[in-house]
Design a protein around this motif. Structure first.
Motif, PDB file in Angstrom:
ATOM      1  N   SER A 153      42.851 -28.769 -84.216  1.00  0.00           N
ATOM      2  CA  SER A 153      41.958 -29.268 -83.172  1.00  0.00           C
ATOM      3  C   SER A 153      41.449 -30.663 -83.508  1.00  0.00           C
ATOM      4  CB  SER A 153      40.769 -28.316 -82.987  1.00  0.00           C
ATOM      5  OG  SER A 153      39.955 -28.309 -84.139  1.00  0.00           O
ATOM      6  N   THR A 198      36.670 -30.756 -77.326  1.00  0.00           N
ATOM      7  CA  THR A 198      37.538 -30.328 -78.423  1.00  0.00           C
ATOM      8  C   THR A 198      38.864 -29.900 -77.818  1.00  0.00           C
ATOM      9  OG1 THR A 198      35.648 -29.616 -79.735  1.00  0.00           O
ATOM     10  CG2 THR A 198      37.809 -28.733 -80.356  1.00  0.00           C
ATOM     11  N   VAL A 199      39.913 -30.549 -78.280  1.00  0.00           N
ATOM     12  CA  VAL A 199      41.260 -30.207 -77.821  1.00  0.00           C
ATOM     13  C   VAL A 199      41.995 -29.492 -78.943  1.00  0.00           C
ATOM     14  CG1 VAL A 199      41.385 -32.102 -76.165  1.00  0.00           C
ATOM     15  CG2 VAL A 199      42.202 -32.464 -78.490  1.00  0.00           C
ATOM     16  N   ARG A 200      42.953 -28.679 -78.576  1.00  0.00           N
ATOM     17  CA  ARG A 200      43.789 -27.972 -79.549  1.00  0.00           C
ATOM     18  C   ARG A 200      45.229 -28.407 -79.339  1.00  0.00           C
ATOM     19  NH1 ARG A 200      41.925 -22.367 -81.343  1.00  0.00           N
ATOM     20  NH2 ARG A 200      39.675 -22.656 -81.404  1.00  0.00           N
ATOM     21  N   ILE A 219      49.066 -29.805 -76.004  1.00  0.00           N
ATOM     22  CA  ILE A 219      47.601 -29.877 -75.936  1.00  0.00           C
ATOM     23  C   ILE A 219      46.974 -28.850 -75.002  1.00  0.00           C
ATOM     24  CG2 ILE A 219      47.445 -31.575 -74.067  1.00  0.00           C
ATOM     25  CD1 ILE A 219      45.303 -33.020 -75.830  1.00  0.00           C
ATOM     26  N   THR A 220      45.815 -28.369 -75.403  1.00  0.00           N
ATOM     27  CA  THR A 220      44.958 -27.527 -74.580  1.00  0.00           C
ATOM     28  C   THR A 220      43.557 -28.106 -74.685  1.00  0.00           C
ATOM     29  OG1 THR A 220      46.269 -25.573 -75.123  1.00  0.00           O
ATOM     30  CG2 THR A 220      44.103 -25.197 -74.201  1.00  0.00           C
ATOM     31  N   ILE A 227      43.643 -37.202 -82.058  1.00  0.00           N
ATOM     32  CA  ILE A 227      44.499 -36.232 -81.369  1.00  0.00           C
ATOM     33  C   ILE A 227      45.896 -36.239 -81.995  1.00  0.00           C
ATOM     34  CG2 ILE A 227      45.643 -35.715 -79.162  1.00  0.00           C
ATOM     35  CD1 ILE A 227      43.078 -36.766 -77.787  1.00  0.00           C
TER      36      ILE A 227
END
Length: 172
Positions: free
Chosen positions: A25, A85-87, A118-119, A142
């Motif tokens: 993340s 917050t991206v995963r 990405i999520t 990222i």
């Protein structure tokens, strides 16, 4: 008592049914513009503290170190609340090849890789817009998370945990 696991009894298919690729993340902040205000306020706090030391009680109420610290805390909270917050889920090398060969431009291929990983879900166009809005450093976070998911160590890190200062009686 349960039987010990032996190579003959181990159910590989059951284990594989729960296996997943690594996911990492990254945090991206929408309100990067607040950093300048936060920096300026930090400098004002330093000046107010020095003025308070030199002439206690003579600082203007609006410039008191405590009031400035409260404003600083509010701005930092506002900045932190703007975080997303991206995963990013890892790709295998074969998956990377399949995604990138659809694009002639290497930059577009890179955005496509991240888009597929990405999520929350973002299109290539949305990622390009995000990149232009938040800048290199934040977008780099990222990319770093994506690279760590794909090529990094697949173990959690406990480096942030405090180390015990003394040993236990049993030597541990």
């Amino acid at each position: 008592m349960t039987d010990p696991i032996t190579p003959e009894k181990f159910d590989v298919d059951a284990w594989l049914s729960g296996a997943t690729k690594p996911t990492r993340s990254a945090k991206v902040f929408q309100r990067g513009d607040l950093l300048a205000e936060i920096d300026e306020l930090a400098a004002r706090i330093e000046l107010a503290e020095k003025a308070e030391e030199l002439a206690p009680g003579e600082t203007a109420l609006s410039d008191s170190p405590n009031r400035l610290r409260a404003k600083y805390a509010d701005l930092v909270e506002e900045f932190n609340e703007s975080a997303l917050t991206v995963r990013l889920k890892a790709h295998t090398k074969d998956e990377q090849k399949l995604i990138t060969k659809k694009h002639k431009d290497p930059t577009d291929a890179g955005f496509a890789l991240v888009s597929e990983a990405i999520t929350p879900v973002m299109s290539v166009e949305q990622l390009k817009k995000l990149h232009s809005l938040v800048g290199e450093f934040q977008f780099g976070a990222i990319l770093k998370a994506y690279n760590e998911a794909c090529q990094g160590v697949v173990e959690p890190s406990a480096d942030f945990l405090p180390r015990p200062s003394t040993t236990a009686a049993d030597g541990s």
